[in-house]
Design a protein around this motif. Structure first.
Motif, short mmCIF file in Angstrom:
data_model
loop_
_atom_site.label_atom_id
_atom_site.label_comp_id
_atom_site.label_asym_id
_atom_site.label_seq_id
_atom_site.Cartn_x
_atom_site.Cartn_y
_atom_site.Cartn_z
N LYS A 277 42.08 2.81 13.68
CA LYS A 277 43.27 2.57 12.85
C LYS A 277 44.16 1.57 13.57
N GLY A 278 44.74 0.64 12.81
CA GLY A 278 45.53 -0.43 13.40
C GLY A 278 44.73 -1.72 13.54
N ARG A 279 43.43 -1.63 13.25
CA ARG A 279 42.54 -2.79 13.30
C ARG A 279 41.80 -2.91 11.98
N PRO A 280 41.48 -4.12 11.55
CA PRO A 280 40.59 -4.24 10.39
C PRO A 280 39.18 -3.84 10.80
N VAL A 281 38.46 -3.21 9.86
CA VAL A 281 37.11 -2.72 10.15
C VAL A 281 36.19 -3.09 8.99
N ILE A 282 35.00 -3.53 9.33
CA ILE A 282 33.93 -3.70 8.34
C ILE A 282 32.88 -2.66 8.65
N VAL A 283 32.51 -1.87 7.64
CA VAL A 283 31.40 -0.95 7.74
C VAL A 283 30.36 -1.44 6.75
N SER A 284 29.18 -1.77 7.27
CA SER A 284 28.12 -2.32 6.43
C SER A 284 26.90 -1.40 6.48
N PHE A 285 26.51 -0.87 5.32
CA PHE A 285 25.30 -0.07 5.23
C PHE A 285 24.14 -1.03 4.95
N TRP A 286 23.07 -0.89 5.74
CA TRP A 286 21.97 -1.83 5.66
C TRP A 286 20.65 -1.14 5.96
N ALA A 287 19.58 -1.88 5.75
CA ALA A 287 18.23 -1.39 6.07
C ALA A 287 17.41 -2.57 6.59
N THR A 288 16.51 -2.28 7.48
CA THR A 288 15.72 -3.34 8.10
C THR A 288 14.74 -3.99 7.13
N GLN B 268 38.50 -3.67 -6.06
CA GLN B 268 39.81 -3.04 -6.07
C GLN B 268 39.74 -1.56 -5.70
N THR B 269 38.85 -1.22 -4.80
CA THR B 269 38.65 0.17 -4.43
C THR B 269 39.56 0.52 -3.26
N VAL B 270 40.82 0.77 -3.53
CA VAL B 270 41.75 1.12 -2.45
C VAL B 270 41.82 2.64 -2.37
N ARG B 271 41.29 3.16 -1.29
CA ARG B 271 41.30 4.61 -1.05
C ARG B 271 41.19 4.84 0.45
N SER C 292 41.05 -10.90 17.34
CA SER C 292 42.16 -10.40 16.50
C SER C 292 42.02 -8.91 16.22
N GLY C 293 40.98 -8.28 16.77
CA GLY C 293 40.83 -6.84 16.64
C GLY C 293 39.81 -6.36 15.63
N LEU C 294 39.13 -7.27 14.92
CA LEU C 294 38.14 -6.84 13.93
C LEU C 294 37.03 -6.02 14.59
N ALA C 295 36.73 -4.87 14.00
CA ALA C 295 35.60 -4.05 14.43
C ALA C 295 34.56 -4.07 13.31
N ILE C 296 33.31 -4.23 13.68
CA ILE C 296 32.21 -4.21 12.71
C ILE C 296 31.24 -3.12 13.13
N THR D 22 28.97 -3.11 1.69
CA THR D 22 29.94 -3.42 2.72
C THR D 22 31.32 -2.91 2.32
N PHE D 23 32.00 -2.30 3.29
CA PHE D 23 33.36 -1.81 3.09
C PHE D 23 34.27 -2.56 4.04
N LEU D 24 35.40 -3.04 3.52
CA LEU D 24 36.44 -3.62 4.37
C LEU D 24 37.60 -2.62 4.38
N ILE D 25 37.98 -2.23 5.58
CA ILE D 25 39.03 -1.23 5.77
C ILE D 25 40.22 -1.93 6.43
N ASP D 26 41.39 -1.75 5.84
CA ASP D 26 42.58 -2.42 6.38
C ASP D 26 43.11 -1.68 7.60
N LYS D 27 44.16 -2.22 8.19
CA LYS D 27 44.71 -1.67 9.44
C LYS D 27 45.31 -0.27 9.25
N SER D 28 45.65 0.08 8.02
CA SER D 28 46.21 1.41 7.78
C SER D 28 45.13 2.44 7.46
N GLY D 29 43.88 2.03 7.49
CA GLY D 29 42.78 2.96 7.28
C GLY D 29 42.37 3.15 5.84
N HIS D 30 42.67 2.18 4.98
CA HIS D 30 42.30 2.26 3.57
C HIS D 30 41.17 1.27 3.26
#
Length: 163
Positions: free
Chosen positions: A50-61, A26-29, A83-87, A134-142
């Motif tokens: 912005k306007g697209r869903p985005v996944i930002v995933s922090f990882w290590a090899t 529930q981390t809406v920010r 559908s516009g998803l950016a990873i 992993t962070f999921l960011i909505d189309k409004s940038g939250h």
């Protein structure tokens, strides 16, 4: 009489687990205003997505969970790219760039892979220390989800479809 301390310990653990679950789900920010430097040498502004869903995933090899998550990210990319998803997969500051390049090449990662040699991206996303995160960011940038550990593919698919 030993049941009272046991109940107290159980309740404390349940409360802590509930708080952790709530924090992770529930981390809406607002997402931070950052720029990613990809392994292909491109610069990618998060604000430009912005306007697209985005996944930002922090990882290590060297992170087994991160390697386990790669097929999930590839599947999400293939399923939702139209559908516009950016990873964007962001390697941790301690990960040698040559290792990141080798994994990206051997696994044929179809999404953006970025380096974070100074750790500023991890810092901007709330001082990420554990991988995968992993962070999921909505189309409004939250940021609507912050998940520490391997995410469940079906849960992520459901969340993306609701955006």
């Amino acid at each position: 009489m030993t049941s009272k301390p046991a109940i107290g310990i159980f309740l404390s653990i349940a409360l802590a687990a509930s708080a952790l679950w709530f924090w992770q789900t529930q981390t809406v920010r607002p997402a931070p205003a950052v720029s990613f430097k990809t392994i292909k040498g491109n610069s990618l502004e998060l604000a430009s997505l912005k306007g697209r869903p985005v996944i930002v995933s922090f990882w290590a090899t060297d992170c087994p969970g991160c390697i386990e998550e790669i097929p999930h990210l590839i599947s999400l990319h293939q399923q939702y790219k139209s559908s516009g998803l950016a990873i964007i997969a962001v390697s941790m500051y301690y990960d040698p760039p040559n290792h990141v390049l080798a994994i990206a090449d051997s696994k044929q990662l179809p999404y953006e892979v970025a380096l974070d040699p100074s750790g500023t991206l991890a810092q901007a996303f709330g001082n990420v220390q554990l991988t995968p995160t992993t962070f999921l960011i909505d189309k409004s940038g939250h940021i609507i989800l912050q998940k520490v550990g391997v995410f469940e593919l079906s849960d992520m698919q459901q969340r993306i479809e609701q955006l």
